[in-house]
Design a protein around this motif. Structure first.
Motif: not given
Length: 403
Positions: A309-314, A340-344
C-alpha cells in the motif's frame, strides 16, 4: 519392454519403496538383486548360483519368489534365444503376513548370533507391501502387450542351505553401516529437494525413507509418528529458510501444520500431512525463494511484498533501503529482467485478484488496498496484465455483475 515402459514401471514401484532391476548377459550386476545381502554375509559368494536358479523360470511368466532370508521378489523372464535370457526382478520386499523369524533365518542359513543386528537393519530397510505381483502383472497387461504374462508361484532357495558357505566374520557391521548411511543420505537429499522446491523428487525420497522402520523409542507408535512429523515440519521449515524465503511466509505455514499435527488422531492422518507438508513447503520455495538474488534486490522484493500500500516508486524504495536510486534501478533490471515500476505494478495487480475474487468491495476500494488511488489508472494496468478489466475479471470469476 522398451526403455520408456521400464522407466514407468520403475517409477510406479519406487513410489512404494521397491527397487527393480534388469539383468542381462553377462549378468555382472546380479548382486544388486538382494541389495548386497549375500555378498556381505558370505565370503566370495557366487551370484551365478542366483542366475542358474532363475534359468528354471519359464519365459513370459510372472513369479512371486520367496528366498531363504524370508524376503520376496517378483521376477519375469524373457528370452529371445534359449541361452540369452533377460530377467526383470522387483524387490526385495516383505509381505505383511510373513515377517521373517530371526531365529529361523539364523539357523536355516547357518549364521551366527552376531548377524542378528545386521539382518534386523536389513529388514528394517525393506518396504512392507502386499500384492505387488498384481501391480506388475496389471502393468504388463495394459502397457506391454507384446509380452503376455502368466502368473506363477515358486520358492527359490538359491542354494544357500545346500552347500557349505564360508561366513564372513570380518567387518560384520559393514552392511548395517551402509544401510544407516543410505537412510541418512536419503534424508539429506529430501531436505535438499525441499530447499530447491523439487516436489516430485521430494515425494519420491520420502517414499524411499518411509520403507525404513527405525527402532521404536517408545511403546506408543502414534506418539512416535506424531513426534517424527513435528520434527519434519521443523526441518522443512529450515530448508525453506535456506532457500531465502522470508520468515513471514514460512511461519504462517509452519504454525498451521504444527496445529494440525497436534490435533491429529491417526497415523494415516499424519502420513497424509507429511505429503501435504512437502507440497506446501515446495510451493513456498517456488513462489518466494530469493536464493538467486543479491541482498539488495531481495530486500526490494520483500519490501514490496509486505508493504504493497506504500508509494513504492524508485526514489521511495531507494531511500527506505539507503541505496543509490540509479544503482538500484540498474541492479533490479539486471537480476529480474524487468523494471522496478513494472514489477511493482504486476505485484499490485496480483494482490488485487484476491480482493476481486473473494469480496464485494468496490473497484476503487480494491485499488486503494493495493496502493493505487486512481481507479482509472488501476483499470489500465489491470488490463495490461490480465487482458481484461477488473469488472470483467470479477464477472468471469463469479458470473456476477457489479452495479
Amino acid at each position: 519392454m522398451d526403455e520408456n515402459d521400464y522407466k514407468l514401471l520403475k517409477n510406479i514401484l519406487q513410489s512404494q519403496g521397491i527397487n527393480i532391476h534388469v539383468f542381462q548377459k553377462p549378468y555382472e550386476n546380479m548382486d544388486e538383486f538382494d541389495n548386497g545381502l549375500r555378498k556381505q554375509l558370505y565370503m566370495n559368494y557366487d551370484y551365478t548360483e542366483v542366475e542358474r536358479k532363475l534359468r528354471s523360470l519359464k519365459s513370459s511368466h510372472l513369479y512371486l519368489i520367496n528366498d531363504v532370508f524370508g524376503v520376496c521378489y517378483v521376477a519375469i523372464t524373457g528370452r529371445d534365444k534359449e541361452d540369452d535370457a533377460t530377467y526383470i526382478m522387483a524387490g526385495p520386499y516383505l509381505k505383511r503376513e510373513s515377517i521373517p523369524d530371526m531365529d529361523n533365518i539364523i539357523s536355516r542359513n547357518k549364521l551366527e548370533l552376531y548377524h542378528i543386528s545386521m539382518l534386523q537393519e536389513y529388514y528394517n530397510s525393506l518396504p512392507i507391501t502386499q500384492d505387488i505381483e498384481t501391480t506388475v502383472y496389471t502393468f504388463f497387461e495394459y502397457f506391454v502387450k507384446e509380452i503376455p504374462l502368466k502368473m506363477d508361484y515358486m520358492e527359490l532357495e538359491f542354494g544357500e542351505i545346500y552347500k557349505e558357505l564360508e561366513i564372513r566374520i570380518e567387518d560384520e557391521d559393514k552392511l548395517t553401516m551402509g544401510l544407516i548411511e543410505d537412510r541418512y543420505r536419503n534424508e539429506d537429499e529430501l531436505l535438499e529437494a525441499v530447499e530447491c522446491g523439487d516436489q516430485t523428487k521430494a515425494i519420491l525420497l520420502m517414499n524411499e525413507i518411509g520403507k525404513y522402520r527405525i527402532e521404536a523409542r517408545s511403546r506408543d507408535s502414534f506418539r512416535e509418528k506424531q513426534n517424527m512429523t513435528l520434527t519434519l515440519n521443523v526441518l522443512f521449515r529450515k530448508s525453506v529458510q535456506h532457500a531465502r524465503v522470508h520468515p513471514a511466509h514460512i511461519d504462517e505455514v509452519s504454525a498451521a501444520f504444527a496445529r494440525r499435527i497436534d490435533i491429529s488422531t491417526t497415523e494415516s492422518e499424519l502420513s497424509k500431512l507429511i505429503l501435504e507438508m512437502i507440497k506446501r513447503y515446495c510451493r513456498l520455495v517456488q513462489s518466494y525463494s530469493l536464493k538467486n538474488y543479491s541482498a539488495i534486490v531481495a530486500a526490494v522484493i520483500n519490501y514490496v511484498e509486505f508493504n504493497i500500500k506504500e508509494p513504492l516508486g524508485l526514489g521511495y524504495l531507494a531511500e527506505k533501503l539507503s541505496v543509490n536510486a540509479s544503482y538500484l534501478s540498474g541492479q533490479f533490471k539486471r537480476e529480474t529482467g524487468e523494471t522496478l515500476t513494472n514489477y511493482v505494478n504486476k505485484k499490485r495487480i496480483q494482490k488485487s485478484l484476491f480482493f476481486l475474487a473473494t469480496t464485494n468491495l468496490p473497484i476503487q476500494e480494491v485499488a486503494a488496498r493495493v496502493g493505487i488511488y486512481d481507479e482509472n489508472y488501476f483499470s489500465r494496468i489491470f488490463k495490461k496484465f490480465q487482458l481484461m478489466t477488473p469488472r470483467e475479471y470479477r464477472s468471469a470469476m463469479y458470473g456476477t455483475v457489479e452495479y
